[in-house]
Design an enzyme around this catalytic site. Structure first.
Site, PDB file in Angstrom:
ATOM      1  N   HIS A   1      -1.896   7.278   7.540  1.00  0.00           N
ATOM      2  CA  HIS A   1      -0.944   8.161   6.866  1.00  0.00           C
ATOM      3  C   HIS A   1      -1.584   9.509   6.523  1.00  0.00           C
ATOM      4  O   HIS A   1      -0.921  10.542   6.549  1.00  0.00           O
ATOM      5  CB  HIS A   1      -0.449   7.529   5.555  1.00  0.00           C
ATOM      6  CG  HIS A   1       0.714   6.603   5.716  1.00  0.00           C
ATOM      7  ND1 HIS A   1       1.947   7.034   6.134  1.00  0.00           N
ATOM      8  CD2 HIS A   1       0.851   5.274   5.493  1.00  0.00           C
ATOM      9  CE1 HIS A   1       2.793   6.013   6.164  1.00  0.00           C
ATOM     10  NE2 HIS A   1       2.152   4.924   5.784  1.00  0.00           N
TER      11      HIS A   1
ATOM     12  N   GLY B   1       0.831  -1.188   0.000  1.00  0.00           N
ATOM     13  CA  GLY B   1       0.000   0.000   0.000  1.00  0.00           C
ATOM     14  C   GLY B   1       0.867   1.239   0.000  1.00  0.00           C
ATOM     15  O   GLY B   1       2.069   1.170   0.294  1.00  0.00           O
TER      16      GLY B   1
ATOM     17  N   CYS C   1       6.494  -0.350   6.916  1.00  0.00           N
ATOM     18  CA  CYS C   1       6.079   0.850   6.196  1.00  0.00           C
ATOM     19  C   CYS C   1       7.228   1.294   5.300  1.00  0.00           C
ATOM     20  O   CYS C   1       8.385   1.320   5.744  1.00  0.00           O
ATOM     21  CB  CYS C   1       5.720   1.953   7.196  1.00  0.00           C
ATOM     22  SG  CYS C   1       5.174   3.479   6.412  1.00  0.00           S
ATOM     23  N   LEU C   2       6.898   1.667   4.069  1.00  0.00           N
ATOM     24  CA  LEU C   2       7.936   2.115   3.136  1.00  0.00           C
ATOM     25  C   LEU C   2       8.610   3.397   3.631  1.00  0.00           C
ATOM     26  O   LEU C   2       9.722   3.706   3.211  1.00  0.00           O
ATOM     27  CB  LEU C   2       7.334   2.333   1.743  1.00  0.00           C
ATOM     28  CG  LEU C   2       6.848   1.059   1.029  1.00  0.00           C
ATOM     29  CD1 LEU C   2       6.049   1.416  -0.218  1.00  0.00           C
ATOM     30  CD2 LEU C   2       8.012   0.142   0.678  1.00  0.00           C
TER      31      LEU C   2
ATOM     32  N   GLU D   1      -3.039   2.685   5.976  1.00  0.00           N
ATOM     33  CA  GLU D   1      -2.967   3.719   4.930  1.00  0.00           C
ATOM     34  C   GLU D   1      -3.735   4.977   5.338  1.00  0.00           C
ATOM     35  O   GLU D   1      -3.268   6.099   5.117  1.00  0.00           O
ATOM     36  CB  GLU D   1      -3.502   3.192   3.603  1.00  0.00           C
ATOM     37  CG  GLU D   1      -2.703   2.063   2.977  1.00  0.00           C
ATOM     38  CD  GLU D   1      -1.213   2.315   2.928  1.00  0.00           C
ATOM     39  OE1 GLU D   1      -0.785   3.476   2.833  1.00  0.00           O
ATOM     40  OE2 GLU D   1      -0.471   1.329   3.012  1.00  0.00           O
TER      41      GLU D   1
ATOM     42  N   GLN E   1       3.274   9.995   1.345  1.00  0.00           N
ATOM     43  CA  GLN E   1       4.573   9.318   1.314  1.00  0.00           C
ATOM     44  C   GLN E   1       5.409   9.718   0.097  1.00  0.00           C
ATOM     45  O   GLN E   1       6.622   9.518   0.102  1.00  0.00           O
ATOM     46  CB  GLN E   1       4.397   7.786   1.336  1.00  0.00           C
ATOM     47  CG  GLN E   1       3.874   7.266   2.674  1.00  0.00           C
ATOM     48  CD  GLN E   1       3.727   5.757   2.656  1.00  0.00           C
ATOM     49  OE1 GLN E   1       2.748   5.229   2.167  1.00  0.00           O
ATOM     50  NE2 GLN E   1       4.723   5.057   3.164  1.00  0.00           N
TER      51      GLN E   1
HETATM   52 NI    NI Z   1       3.065   3.044   5.621  1.00  0.00          NI
END
Ligand code: NI
Length: 181
Positions: free
Chosen positions: A146, A47, A100-101, A143, A52
């Site tokens: 975020h 996701g 998480c990226l 998500e 981000q």
């Molecule tokens: Ni994340």
């Protein structure tokens, strides 16, 4: 259309509340969705939220295909979800591993609601309403957080589980690599 740089924990943009999308079915919104998809795929993510990649709009994408290497991992439908709202259907929370990226290399156990209903729109303006449970519900909650400036470590209630994925795998605490959200 491009793979964008993913900003990391510590960047002030990840702490901001994102703005609602007002206009649908526009070239700008379509381009944002393509950038987000390409960025998520290039990073093998489950996701991605617009903040981000530095865009402060309430847009998230997610989706996980069945992977024969991890038969226990649940699939999640490929979705573009804009201006999402979450309603809790099952009040109980359960801890589960997340990554998480924007928090690369780390994993932690995060309590999330087991059953939710979510509503929103796709980038053409079409309405989305779904019931989700388990991993699907977890990804959506991650998500949507975020969009409110919340990263998963802020949701953790037991920091004992917080660690580096590589180390957690070696120690047998984690059993297979996770995808990041
Ligand atoms: Ni994340």
């Amino acid at each position: 259309m491009a793979v964008k740089e993913i900003i990391k924990m510590g960047h002030p943009l990840l702490r901001q509340v994102a703005m609602p999308v007002r206009q649908f079915n526009t070239p700008e919104l379509a381009a944002l969705v393509v950038d987000m998809r390409e960025t998520m795929q290039a990073n093998n993510g489950a996701g991605l939220a617009a903040p981000q990649i530095g865009v402060g709009l309430r847009v998230v994408i997610f989706g996980v295909q069945k992977n024969p290497r991890y038969p226990d991992a649940e699939s999640v439908p490929e979705t573009v979800l804009i201006n999402p709202e979450i309603e809790i259907i099952q009040p109980g929370q359960e801890p589960g591993w997340e990554g998480c990226l924007s928090v690369p290399g780390l994993r932690g156990q995060v309590p999330r609601y087991l059953g939710i209903r979510y509503r929103g729109q796709d980038h053409f303006g079409g309405k989305i309403e779904r019931l989700a449970e388990g991993f699907h519900a977890r990804v959506v909650q991650h998500e949507v957080d975020h969009l409110d400036g919340i990263l998963y470590p802020q949701r953790m209630t037991d920091l004992d589980s917080f660690g580096f994925e590589e180390t957690l795998l070696q120690a047998g605490v984690l059993h297979y690599p996770l995808q990041d959200d």
